[in-house]
Design a protein around this motif. Structure first.
Motif, mmCIF file in Angstrom:
data_model
loop_
_atom_site.group_PDB
_atom_site.id
_atom_site.type_symbol
_atom_site.label_atom_id
_atom_site.label_comp_id
_atom_site.label_asym_id
_atom_site.label_seq_id
_atom_site.Cartn_x
_atom_site.Cartn_y
_atom_site.Cartn_z
ATOM 1 N N LYS A 97 0.849 -1.191 0.000
ATOM 2 C CA LYS A 97 0.000 0.000 0.000
ATOM 3 C C LYS A 97 0.883 1.239 0.000
ATOM 4 N N HIS A 98 0.509 2.213 -0.825
ATOM 5 C CA HIS A 98 1.298 3.440 -0.963
ATOM 6 C C HIS A 98 0.675 4.559 -0.136
ATOM 7 N N TYR A 99 1.534 5.347 0.490
ATOM 8 C CA TYR A 99 1.102 6.449 1.333
ATOM 9 C C TYR A 99 1.842 7.717 0.950
ATOM 10 N N ILE A 100 1.137 8.834 0.989
ATOM 11 C CA ILE A 100 1.758 10.140 0.854
ATOM 12 C C ILE A 100 2.223 10.539 2.249
ATOM 13 N N MET A 122 -6.329 17.292 2.759
ATOM 14 C CA MET A 122 -7.227 16.653 1.801
ATOM 15 C C MET A 122 -6.753 16.821 0.357
ATOM 16 N N VAL A 123 -6.058 17.908 0.063
ATOM 17 C CA VAL A 123 -5.577 18.135 -1.300
ATOM 18 C C VAL A 123 -4.672 16.987 -1.755
ATOM 19 N N TYR A 124 -3.914 16.385 -0.837
ATOM 20 C CA TYR A 124 -3.025 15.290 -1.207
ATOM 21 C C TYR A 124 -3.809 14.015 -1.511
ATOM 22 N N ALA A 125 -4.890 13.786 -0.783
ATOM 23 C CA ALA A 125 -5.741 12.632 -1.064
ATOM 24 C C ALA A 125 -6.418 12.785 -2.420
ATOM 25 N N LEU A 126 -6.787 14.003 -2.777
ATOM 26 C CA LEU A 126 -7.408 14.240 -4.077
ATOM 27 C C LEU A 126 -6.378 14.198 -5.205
ATOM 28 N N LEU A 127 -5.156 14.577 -4.910
ATOM 29 C CA LEU A 127 -4.100 14.568 -5.917
ATOM 30 C C LEU A 127 -3.734 13.151 -6.335
ATOM 31 N N MET A 128 -3.689 12.247 -5.380
ATOM 32 C CA MET A 128 -3.339 10.851 -5.660
ATOM 33 C C MET A 128 -4.381 9.931 -5.022
ATOM 34 N N PRO A 129 -5.543 9.782 -5.652
ATOM 35 C CA PRO A 129 -6.607 8.977 -5.046
ATOM 36 C C PRO A 129 -6.274 7.491 -4.957
ATOM 37 N N GLU A 130 -5.271 7.029 -5.716
ATOM 38 C CA GLU A 130 -4.919 5.616 -5.635
ATOM 39 C C GLU A 130 -4.077 5.297 -4.410
ATOM 40 N N SER A 131 -3.639 6.318 -3.663
ATOM 41 C CA SER A 131 -2.863 6.058 -2.447
ATOM 42 C C SER A 131 -3.799 5.597 -1.327
ATOM 43 N N GLU A 132 -3.242 4.883 -0.384
ATOM 44 C CA GLU A 132 -4.028 4.333 0.719
ATOM 45 C C GLU A 132 -4.396 5.401 1.743
ATOM 46 N N GLY A 133 -3.598 6.439 1.824
ATOM 47 C CA GLY A 133 -3.856 7.505 2.777
ATOM 48 C C GLY A 133 -2.644 8.400 2.910
ATOM 49 N N ILE A 134 -2.671 9.214 3.949
ATOM 50 C CA ILE A 134 -1.596 10.157 4.203
ATOM 51 C C ILE A 134 -0.993 9.833 5.555
ATOM 52 N N LEU A 135 0.325 9.787 5.598
ATOM 53 C CA LEU A 135 1.032 9.606 6.861
ATOM 54 C C LEU A 135 1.569 10.960 7.294
ATOM 55 N N PHE A 136 1.215 11.385 8.498
ATOM 56 C CA PHE A 136 1.756 12.623 9.049
ATOM 57 C C PHE A 136 2.806 12.224 10.062
ATOM 58 N N VAL A 137 4.068 12.496 9.747
ATOM 59 C CA VAL A 137 5.200 12.035 10.547
ATOM 60 C C VAL A 137 5.767 13.198 11.343
ATOM 61 N N ASP A 138 5.865 12.993 12.646
ATOM 62 C CA ASP A 138 6.515 13.960 13.524
ATOM 63 C C ASP A 138 7.747 13.285 14.107
ATOM 64 N N GLY A 139 8.902 13.592 13.541
ATOM 65 C CA GLY A 139 10.143 12.959 13.951
ATOM 66 C C GLY A 139 10.561 13.314 15.361
ATOM 67 N N LYS A 140 10.218 14.518 15.807
ATOM 68 C CA LYS A 140 10.597 14.938 17.154
ATOM 69 C C LYS A 140 9.796 14.203 18.216
ATOM 70 N N GLU A 141 8.493 14.063 17.989
ATOM 71 C CA GLU A 141 7.637 13.364 18.953
ATOM 72 C C GLU A 141 7.583 11.865 18.701
#
Length: 152
Positions: A97-100, A122-141
């Motif tokens: 599965k691919h994630y933005i 949401m713009v990223y989900a609309l840009l690539m609808p074939e992706s499974e979702g969006i990962l929001f990564v916080d490296g510090k936390e």
């Protein structure tokens, strides 16, 4: 088979081919428009192995396949052309599965409400609808949040 039997077989075969072509056209006509992600990401930067977010994602079982990508956008505002851009930080894959991937930034905190997440991601989900979702990564936390949008 006889004179009428041959025509009957040809009529049935022709009808099936016409129906198949109609269904193919109908499916093409009603599928949502999407951009080919391989074409979209063909100009992506190389993945930087020294990036803490890349290391964190790989530690959590994701494979980072594409690096930072800048998508130029031209906007026509009442006949005046404006330029902007949209940044995709990374593209990761896990279990086929691919994630933005968007990374946390101190100067751009995200409001974790429904409208805040919608406005920011949401713009990223609309840009690539074939992706499974969006990962929001916080490296510090040391957190990864998975965001998916369902419409309707």
């Amino acid at each position: 088979m006889g004179k009428y039997g041959d025509w009957l077989v040809m009529l049935v075969a022709g009808s099936l081919i016409i129906y198949w072509l109609y269904r193919l056209f109908y499916r093409w006509l009603h599928e949502p428009p999407s951009m080919n992600s391989k074409l979209l990401l063909s100009n992506a930067e190389e993945v930087r192995e020294d990036d803490e977010n890349v290391r964190f994602l790989e530690h959590r079982g994701y494979e980072v396949t594409y690096g930072r990508y800048r998508l130029p956008i031209t906007i026509d505002l009442d006949g005046q052309l404006l330029q902007s851009r949209l940044f995709i930080d990374l593209i990761a894959e896990k279990d086929g599965k691919h994630y933005i991937v968007k990374t946390a930034r101190d100067r751009m905190p995200i409001d974790w409400t429904g409208s805040g997440v919608r406005d920011r991601l949401m713009v990223y989900a609309l840009l690539m609808p074939e992706s499974e979702g969006i990962l929001f990564v916080d490296g510090k936390e040391r957190t990864i949040r998975t965001i998916t949008f369902r419409f309707g």
